[in-house]
Design a protein around this motif. Sequence first.
Motif, PDB file in Angstrom:
ATOM      1  N   UNK B  71      -9.088  74.708-114.705  1.00 35.16           N
ATOM      2  CA  UNK B  71      -7.732  74.541-115.323  1.00 35.16           C
ATOM      3  C   UNK B  71      -7.371  73.932-115.894  1.00 35.16           C
ATOM      4  N   UNK B  72      -7.865  72.646-115.416  1.00 35.01           N
ATOM      5  CA  UNK B  72      -7.980  71.464-116.887  1.00 35.01           C
ATOM      6  C   UNK B  72      -8.620  71.897-117.170  1.00 35.01           C
ATOM      7  N   UNK B  73     -10.138  72.387-117.901  1.00 31.52           N
ATOM      8  CA  UNK B  73     -11.085  72.125-118.564  1.00 31.52           C
ATOM      9  C   UNK B  73     -11.151  72.991-119.994  1.00 31.52           C
ATOM     10  N   UNK B  74      -9.085  74.495-119.243  1.00 35.55           N
ATOM     11  CA  UNK B  74      -8.729  75.393-119.592  1.00 35.55           C
ATOM     12  C   UNK B  74      -9.952  76.863-119.794  1.00 35.55           C
ATOM     13  N   UNK B  75     -11.201  76.330-118.538  1.00 39.28           N
ATOM     14  CA  UNK B  75     -11.419  78.020-118.457  1.00 39.28           C
ATOM     15  C   UNK B  75     -10.873  78.750-117.543  1.00 39.28           C
ATOM     16  N   UNK B  76      -9.706  79.067-116.502  1.00 41.39           N
ATOM     17  CA  UNK B  76      -9.201  79.606-115.659  1.00 41.39           C
ATOM     18  C   UNK B  76      -8.185  79.181-116.294  1.00 41.39           C
ATOM     19  N   UNK B  77      -7.139  79.609-116.885  1.00 42.84           N
ATOM     20  CA  UNK B  77      -5.613  80.307-116.832  1.00 42.84           C
ATOM     21  C   UNK B  77      -4.333  81.081-115.538  1.00 42.84           C
ATOM     22  N   UNK B  78      -3.549  79.504-114.906  1.00 40.47           N
ATOM     23  CA  UNK B  78      -3.456  79.229-113.583  1.00 40.47           C
ATOM     24  C   UNK B  78      -2.472  80.735-113.916  1.00 40.47           C
ATOM     25  N   UNK B  79      -2.584  81.082-112.721  1.00 42.87           N
ATOM     26  CA  UNK B  79      -1.360  82.535-112.382  1.00 42.87           C
ATOM     27  C   UNK B  79       0.252  82.680-112.014  1.00 42.87           C
ATOM     28  N   UNK B  80       0.452  80.941-111.862  1.00 42.92           N
ATOM     29  CA  UNK B  80       1.590  80.519-112.317  1.00 42.92           C
ATOM     30  C   UNK B  80       1.584  79.343-112.187  1.00 42.92           C
TER      31      UNK B  80
END
Lengths: 271, 432
Positions: B71-80
């Motif tokens: 998430x920090x690397x913005x590979x994934x996006x947070x659901x909320x």
Amino acid sequence: MRFFWTVGRTFASNLIRRRALLANLVVRDFKQRYVGSAAGWLWAVIHPAVLLLSYSFVFAAVFKVRPIPGSGTDSFVLYLFAGILPWLLFQETVQRSATAVLDSSNLITKTVFPSEILPISLFISGLLNHFLGLAVLLAIVAVVVKKITAFILLVPLYIVLLALFTVGIGWVVSSLNVFLRDTAQALSVILTFWFWFTPIFFSAQNLPERVRFIARINPLAYVVEAYRNCLLAGRAPAPADLGLTAAFAIVSFLAGGLFFRYTKRAFGDVL
Amino acid sequence: MSAAVAMEKVSKSYPVYGSPAERFKELLALGRRSFHRDFWALRDVSFEIERGSTFSILGENGAGKSTLLQLVASILRPTSGRVEVAGRVSALLELGSGFNPEFSGRENVFLNGAILGLSNREIERRYPQIVDFAEIGDFINQPVKTYSSGMVVRLAFAVAINVDPEILLVDEALAVGDIYFRQRCMRKIHELHRAGVTILFVTHNIADVKSLATRAMWLANGQIAELGDPERVVSHFQAAMVNKDARYLREHAQAEAQAAGEVFASRPAELVEKIPNIDFRYGTGRAHVLGIAVMNQRGEEIGLLPPGETIVVRVSVRAEQEMPQPIVGFMLRNHLGVDFSGSNTALEGVEMPLLRPGEALTVDFLVALPELYPGHFSFSPAIANGTLEGYEMCDWIDNAVTVQMEKRREMYGYFRLPCQVELRGVRVVSTT
């Protein structure tokens, strides 16, 4: 108009910012194809040459097909050569784009990687072969036909349009294939149809009136036609056709880009 | 803004789909229909990492550590929730994963550098440093597929730290590689820390947390269990792990324990009747081990062994038939199951009373622990009848209690030799 301008500028500035990555990807791709093979990049020439000779044998030698009058040449080989060049660039890029994102899944999930760059790098990598083909074609035209007109200066414009169109389609298929692994398979089928329905072995004029729309709604048909006109016949494409080609290209590019940007969010989860 | 990374009420759920096609259908449905079940990898996680600090994330496998880094690397996006990252991120999520095995180390350095956002000229300038740090010599021009796994890791690490990251994410990357390289990485991380780089790292190695982190976070089941001072977080985490281990062992031993758990009528005050675990039990049954406990000197049971201190190993036994010459003892085994050290009443020269049927006895072994390496150790209690030279094994229980050796300071090898150092003065010695 303003919208196009903003999108275009953002896209261009991103490309310039990541040019080192783009260059590295292209070089890597180019090497990868020929790494460990003795003939190396010669295969890039041998492949299309064999394709060209085989088709020419069947159509010109066996079926006695001749280019339609006004094509600027009597040689079916040259006629086919000029027409098949843009098609090969399109087909190769799209076909390889389909698996590109999936193949780079380790980069996408483990590093901060702009995956939208992949179809672009594949197009550029294919462009190198394309230029080689163009050079060979021009050399033959210069020697055999002895007629090269200023209209060949329009070819780069068509390459840009082809790039926009191809990359747009490339984005769609590369993203689709992440979710539906059948995409790559389905794509080969579609591309085979597309190939034979595009006026590469024939001219749009050869088509019976009621199926001529096939050529009209096919952006590749315009590009193929334009290549022949500019390289062989020494004729400018009709402005309306050019406008239509540009419209196809821009729509494909924008739609593909938006689709990719939207679906990209889920890549991290799926890969 | 002083925070390099800030998360606010971040949750991440992984939709679980029956097939990839369902995932796509849902994507096209634009949230109007749902085709999945949710698995929550992170729930309501909020924290800030100050610029220039070293932040460590602890947790069991599957606690959500890697998801958090992604998430920090913005590979994934947070659901909320919101993830804010200020600065150039260099991620070492899986060392060498960006490498292409067919290409030479050099080519891969350039590609990896480009992915991390450097221009070819910038990479060219850092290239000598990278090769120097990776220490792979002439192999740099060989295809990466000819590298050992250690070489791949060294090269990848060398690239990642030489791209001037502002925020460095390290995901258990240091677990691989030999000790020498690990130490150099540690030094480099210290160096980066001094240079003001914000470092976020995930590790299983408690020692790394203690020596590197300025703050630590313990993630459990996708939620923050504790956040703060590394020493405190580490000790609570460790304690929880030991307890969990003991609970696991207990639950698995319950069935057997019930079978063996006969109630003893007259229960002396200090009898232990708890056998946390029975891996294997054998003996003639002339006497039984009733229980075992590992305690500190105040008589409290412990899961962490304090190195260099005295502990009490308490073993209770009961005779089923007459035992004229009872011997009670235990064996200490290490995590590999190797007999590490053991003792018994006969070896220590203790006079034992004769035991009549039904009589129980508790023996306390006061053991001065040497400083041992931090690992798991188990105690196997036993009772026999006879002498050291000839005895009848009445009851032996394999690995009845497992405890963890606490880490106090750096340890080379299995245990610390008691050692005194004296300097004998300095003088100039001519070499000619």
